[in-house]
Design a protein around this motif. Structure first.
Motif, mmCIF file in Angstrom:
data_model
loop_
_atom_site.group_PDB
_atom_site.id
_atom_site.type_symbol
_atom_site.label_atom_id
_atom_site.label_comp_id
_atom_site.label_asym_id
_atom_site.label_seq_id
_atom_site.Cartn_x
_atom_site.Cartn_y
_atom_site.Cartn_z
ATOM 1 N N GLN A 154 0.709 -1.209 0.018
ATOM 2 C CA GLN A 154 -0.089 -0.152 0.066
ATOM 3 C C GLN A 154 0.875 1.160 -0.121
ATOM 4 N N LYS A 155 1.991 1.223 0.677
ATOM 5 C CA LYS A 155 2.872 2.407 1.013
ATOM 6 C C LYS A 155 3.559 2.863 -0.274
ATOM 7 N N THR A 156 4.149 1.807 -0.962
ATOM 8 C CA THR A 156 4.980 1.898 -2.112
ATOM 9 C C THR A 156 4.250 1.897 -3.730
ATOM 10 N N GLY A 157 3.078 0.966 -3.402
ATOM 11 C CA GLY A 157 2.643 0.532 -4.535
ATOM 12 C C GLY A 157 3.374 -0.541 -5.571
ATOM 13 N N ARG A 158 4.477 -0.869 -4.782
ATOM 14 C CA ARG A 158 5.526 -2.155 -5.400
ATOM 15 C C ARG A 158 5.013 -3.529 -5.030
ATOM 16 N N PRO A 159 5.248 -4.250 -5.869
ATOM 17 C CA PRO A 159 4.770 -5.758 -5.242
ATOM 18 C C PRO A 159 6.203 -6.210 -4.319
ATOM 19 N N VAL A 160 5.951 -6.802 -3.390
ATOM 20 C CA VAL A 160 6.955 -7.755 -2.662
ATOM 21 C C VAL A 160 6.785 -9.189 -2.339
ATOM 22 N N GLY A 213 24.681 -10.442 7.033
ATOM 23 C CA GLY A 213 25.202 -8.957 6.874
ATOM 24 C C GLY A 213 24.641 -8.525 5.604
ATOM 25 N N ASN A 214 23.784 -9.100 4.807
ATOM 26 C CA ASN A 214 23.488 -8.656 3.580
ATOM 27 C C ASN A 214 22.322 -7.967 3.361
ATOM 28 N N LEU A 215 22.646 -6.415 3.448
ATOM 29 C CA LEU A 215 21.596 -5.428 3.707
ATOM 30 C C LEU A 215 20.819 -5.337 2.031
ATOM 31 N N ARG A 216 21.403 -5.561 1.253
ATOM 32 C CA ARG A 216 20.711 -5.771 -0.276
ATOM 33 C C ARG A 216 19.365 -6.632 -0.193
ATOM 34 N N ALA A 217 19.688 -7.991 0.481
ATOM 35 C CA ALA A 217 18.594 -8.912 0.583
ATOM 36 C C ALA A 217 17.436 -8.361 1.576
ATOM 37 N N VAL A 218 17.934 -7.902 2.606
ATOM 38 C CA VAL A 218 16.848 -7.541 3.533
ATOM 39 C C VAL A 218 16.047 -6.446 2.750
ATOM 40 N N GLN A 219 16.649 -5.762 2.056
ATOM 41 C CA GLN A 219 16.084 -4.450 1.484
ATOM 42 C C GLN A 219 14.971 -4.793 0.410
ATOM 43 N N ILE A 220 15.361 -6.109 -0.153
ATOM 44 C CA ILE A 220 14.425 -6.496 -0.965
ATOM 45 C C ILE A 220 13.026 -7.207 -0.397
ATOM 46 N N LEU A 221 13.590 -7.910 0.810
ATOM 47 C CA LEU A 221 12.462 -8.827 1.517
ATOM 48 C C LEU A 221 11.471 -7.585 2.145
ATOM 49 N N LEU A 222 11.929 -6.809 2.691
ATOM 50 C CA LEU A 222 11.098 -5.504 3.454
ATOM 51 C C LEU A 222 10.258 -4.793 2.409
ATOM 52 N N GLY A 223 10.830 -4.891 1.122
ATOM 53 C CA GLY A 223 10.158 -3.969 0.032
ATOM 54 C C GLY A 223 10.642 -2.379 0.083
ATOM 55 N N HIS A 224 11.610 -2.284 0.572
ATOM 56 C CA HIS A 224 12.073 -0.774 0.744
ATOM 57 C C HIS A 224 12.564 -0.322 -0.646
#
Length: 210
Positions: free
Chosen positions: A88-94, A173-184
């Motif tokens: 809802q916040k970003t309109g992007r799929p996760v 320690g993989n911030l990029r992976a966590v970013q994808i999982l959280l949908g940021h």
């Protein structure tokens, strides 16, 4: 719109956050996760166990979690191993994974709940055609954490969203992976959300042999 501290109508009115802990809510530990599950199982609360488990695995915001429909989670007569929702916040799929224990608790709830694929997984108590409110979800989280001896001022719905993400980050320690999982949309948001600081960075560096 803000108000002047000299506005007579505001005199004597308590701030919105009076008595509340403002800031990042703590994620749950593995021990606390199992304590909540034990409490819900003991009380026979199938819906709440499924909601709690889905919140941990999906890492979704409360507004997205409560709107999930049965069809988002089910394929045929089985619960999916992966699901996808539009935020809802970003309109992007996760996308998110559904592990075996979580799939089992969801299946137990859905078999009891019944309903069609286009109905909400967790319906409102007031209007069965609508979804559970985010306020009701927040009240449930308060109840769960209090039941296992935690201070509800320190935990909330974002605790459940952050829990698995924090564990993944600490393990990899993989911030990029966590970013994808959280949908940021930005990795800076992930850094702030996880509370990554200099100490975290140094610990990761110390564990890296060259």
């Amino acid at each position: 719109m803000g108000y002047s501290q000299y506005d007579p109508s505001m005199q004597g009115r308590a701030p919105w956050n009076a008595g509340k802990t403002v800031g990042t809510k703590r994620p749950l530990t593995q021990k606390q996760i199992w304590a909540v599950r034990f409490f819900l199982d003991r009380e026979g609360r199938l819906r709440d166990r499924a909601l709690f488990d889905l919140a941990i695995d999906s890492k979704l915001r409360g507004c997205d979690l409560v709107k999930i429909k049965i069809g988002d989670l089910v394929a045929g007569d089985e619960v999916r191993t992966r699901a996808i929702v539009i935020q809802q916040k970003t309109g992007r799929p996760v996308q998110f994974e559904l592990t075996n224990d979580v799939r089992a608790s969801l299946l137990a709830w859905l078999e009891l709940r019944g309903g069609s694929l286009d109905e909400h997984t967790f319906p409102s108590r007031v209007d069965r055609s609508n979804h559970m409110s985010t306020r009701q979800y927040a009240r449930l989280v308060d109840e769960w954490v209090t039941a296992i001896g935690l201070r509800r001022a320190e935990y909330g719905t974002h605790s459940l969203r952050r829990t698995k993400a924090s564990m993944i980050y600490k393990a990899t320690g993989n911030l990029r992976a966590v970013q994808i999982l959280l949908g940021h949309t930005k990795i800076e948001n992930t850094v702030r959300y996880l509370g990554v600081d200099v100490e975290d960075a140094l610990l990761l560096a110390e564990r890296t042999e060259i």
